[in-house]
Design a protein around this motif. Structure first.
Motif, PDB file in Angstrom:
ATOM      1  N   LEU A  36      31.057  61.316  95.886  1.00 30.56           N
ATOM      2  CA  LEU A  36      30.151  61.904  96.702  1.00 30.56           C
ATOM      3  C   LEU A  36      31.055  63.595  97.515  1.00 30.56           C
ATOM      4  N   THR A  37      30.886  64.387  97.365  1.00 29.34           N
ATOM      5  CA  THR A  37      31.643  65.538  98.078  1.00 29.34           C
ATOM      6  C   THR A  37      30.342  67.039  98.356  1.00 29.34           C
ATOM      7  N   SER A  38      30.992  67.919  99.655  1.00 29.74           N
ATOM      8  CA  SER A  38      29.871  68.457 100.125  1.00 29.74           C
ATOM      9  C   SER A  38      29.113  68.359 101.068  1.00 29.74           C
ATOM     10  N   LEU A  39      29.041  67.103 101.582  1.00 30.65           N
ATOM     11  CA  LEU A  39      27.926  67.016 102.321  1.00 30.65           C
ATOM     12  C   LEU A  39      27.028  66.931 103.303  1.00 30.65           C
ATOM     13  N   THR A  40      25.865  67.619 103.534  1.00 31.51           N
ATOM     14  CA  THR A  40      25.121  67.802 104.747  1.00 31.51           C
ATOM     15  C   THR A  40      24.209  67.438 105.070  1.00 31.51           C
ATOM     16  N   ALA A  41      23.562  66.836 106.805  1.00 30.68           N
ATOM     17  CA  ALA A  41      22.893  66.504 107.183  1.00 30.68           C
ATOM     18  C   ALA A  41      22.072  66.959 108.535  1.00 30.68           C
ATOM     19  N   CYS A  42      20.923  67.553 108.891  1.00 28.30           N
ATOM     20  CA  CYS A  42      20.148  68.912 109.438  1.00 28.30           C
ATOM     21  C   CYS A  42      19.137  68.318 110.159  1.00 28.30           C
ATOM     22  N   LYS A  43      18.840  68.439 111.541  1.00 24.32           N
ATOM     23  CA  LYS A  43      17.394  68.575 112.009  1.00 24.32           C
ATOM     24  C   LYS A  43      17.166  69.138 112.728  1.00 24.32           C
TER      25      LYS A  43
END
Length: 536
Positions: free
Chosen positions: A414-421
């Motif tokens: 699992l790479t290049s992870l993003t979480a946005c709100k």
């Protein structure tokens, strides 16, 4: 439960009891079949013959039985294909040809999937696990294989065998079946689904599949069997299926069909075949042809009578960034219209009754183009063609402050992870560097690691996931264990580019999310580190 090809000699308790009682009840059969099932039952005028077609099309006599099925169309309705208690381990051209020929003839073929009661009775998966999570993974994998191998040949749906028949505490059992039914329909538009507990199911299962097998047993047992009150009061025969074996004579078969009509059953199959596997043959031609005639089975795709007209004049109103209202002009059908289904990009997102021609859709994503269609289902179970598509783009998000994104390089699978709100939605992205059929994002929305699903080892964090994204479905945690309920009316808008997966989830789909949340990505046994994110 239907007899597994791989374990035909293994019987359920209700079958053993039926066999033991057969001699005692035989003298009562003729008289019992003459009595009406109940004063509330409705006599169905159209039935569909639904056959467990557990015979191999690659050799005789199995190939002959498949041809016999095809020749019964359009009166034959549904056939269950079962290479080996499921789709098998590899594509089989013989089954592909049989499915294609049956579909072309007007038979809807659905694929057998063993649910193993989701481990609630101690049944193990092929990998040796009894957990509901492992069973869910196996079931969804079998569904994916059925459609990957045979979808282009006309596969029409899924048959879930070895199903529970009680709701479970807080609906824990039935929710497992609702979840795989939702998974099937969201990933394979138009799929017909059936659950087989092989016995009377609690009313909560009415939402678990299109059809419920409420009886599976001998002719002697069927002579004294009556459908439960909730089925008779439903006045919806197309939602119920009876399977009757060890029915020796043609006259016995006619009596069984007559009783099924008294029980207001829309799908029925009666055979003279018997244990250990009553589903590995078809009756002799005279018996079979008479059964087709007695049932009065309908046309292609498990439906009887004429097809409703397609809905027209599909329109959208009250379009916002996350919601809109659809309306359409009613379909017509000589027997009446029982329901409408609304589709977004091929996935069913809403249903209405036959007298309602509008629906409000919520939890949509901002600045997103949706392609909607509507189909009608007639009172005899026939589904119409889709309406002309309508493309609607939701408005852009506005107001509510800034955005906070957290990114991580990740590692390994699992790479290049993003979480946005954002002000009205959340956004997740990851690259999956391993082969997996299930792509997960676990989300702790209440900032409390003690509530929600506790992630197992090798995750370095229990997280306390209140929601889970699994492919294109959003689920809400029902307990601290692996127990999930699909969030209705939500399309997470999963997109795929190579190995990179992206999800957009409307904030309105989440219950009171905290200002700061955490997300963790999962592929097979690999877990990312938690990403903490929030709105600035």
């Amino acid at each position: 439960m239907l007899i597994h090809r791989a374990r035909a000699a293994r019987l359920g308790l209700h079958r053993r009891a039926a066999a033991a009682l057969a001699a005692v009840t035989a003298v009562l059969v003729a008289a019992a079949f003459l009595a009406p099932a109940t004063a509330q039952a409705q006599s169905t005028t159209v039935q569909h013959v639904g056959v467990p077609a557990y015979f191999n099309p690659n050799a005789s006599p199995g190939s002959t039985y498949w041809t016999q099925l095809d020749q019964s169309a359009p009166n034959g309705g549904v056939a269950i294909a079962n290479p080996n208690s499921g789709p098998g381990t590899a594509f089989d051209q013989g089954y592909a040809n049989a499915i294609q020929a049956a579909t072309s003839a007007g038979i809807k073929v659905i694929g057998y999937v063993d649910t193993g009661y989701f481990g609630t009775t101690g049944r193990t998966t092929r990998g040796g696990s009894t957990t509901s999570a492992a069973w869910t993974t196996q079931v969804e994998g079998d569904i994916a294989n059925w459609y990957s191998w045979y979808g282009s040949y006309g596969l029409g749906g899924i048959f879930f065998d070895d199903a529970q028949n009680v709701c479970g505490t807080n609906n824990a059992y039935v929710n497992l079946y609702i979840a795989v039914n939702t998974y099937t329909k969201q990933n394979h538009a138009g799929a017909l689904t059936a659950d087989n507990p092989g016995a009377v199911a609690d009313q909560c299962y009415a939402q678990a599949a299109d059809i419920l097998v409420m009886f599976e047993g001998t002719y002697a047992s069927y002579s004294t069997w009556t459908a439960p009150a909730w089925e008779l009061n439903a006045n919806n025969p197309s939602a119920f299926w009876n399977l009757v074996y060890d029915t020796p004579t043609q006259a016995d078969m006619e009596s069984a069909i007559a009783r099924s009509k008294q029980n207001d059953v829309g799908y029925v199959y009666v055979t003279s075949d018997n244990l250990p596997n009553p589903w590995d043959t078809l009756p002799a031609s005279a018996y079979w042809n008479d059964e087709i005639s007695q049932a009065g089975a309908g046309s292609s795709g498990g439906g009887g009578g004429t097809s409703p007209t397609a809905p027209t004049n599909l329109q959208a109103a009250n379009v916002t960034s996350t919601s809109l209202t659809l309306s359409w002009t009613a379909s017509t059908d000589s027997a009446g219209v029982s329901s409408y289904a609304v589709y977004a990009g091929g996935s069913a997102v809403a249903t209405t009754n036959g007298s309602t021609t509008s629906v409000a859709l919520n939890n949509l994503s901002p600045s997103t183009a949706y392609s909607f269609t509507v189909k009608a289902t007639g009172a005899e179970g026939v589904v119409s063609a889709a309406s002309a598509p309508l493309t609607v783009t939701t408005q852009a998000a506005s107001g509510g402050g800034g955005t906070s994104c957290t990114t991580s390089a990740g590692s390994g699978a699992l790479t290049s992870l993003t979480a946005c709100k954002y002000s009205t939605y959340e956004y997740f992205q990851a690259t999956f560097n391993t082969t997996t059929s299930l792509h997960h994002v676990f989300i702790n929305t209440d900032a409390n690691t003690a509530t929600g699903y506790q992630l197992p080892s090798p995750s370095t964090s229990k997280l306390g996931a209140d929601y889970m994204l699994e492919n294109n479905t959003l689920y809400r945690s029902a307990c601290g264990c692996w127990g999930w309920s699909a969030v209705s009316g939500v399309n997470p808008q999963m997109t795929v580019s190579g190995n990179t997966y992206t999800w957009t989830v409307p904030l309105s789909a989440l219950s009171s999310p905290a200002a700061t949340e955490q997300a963790e990505f999962n592929a097979n046994t690999s877990y990312s580190s938690p990403l903490t994110f929030g709105q600035s």
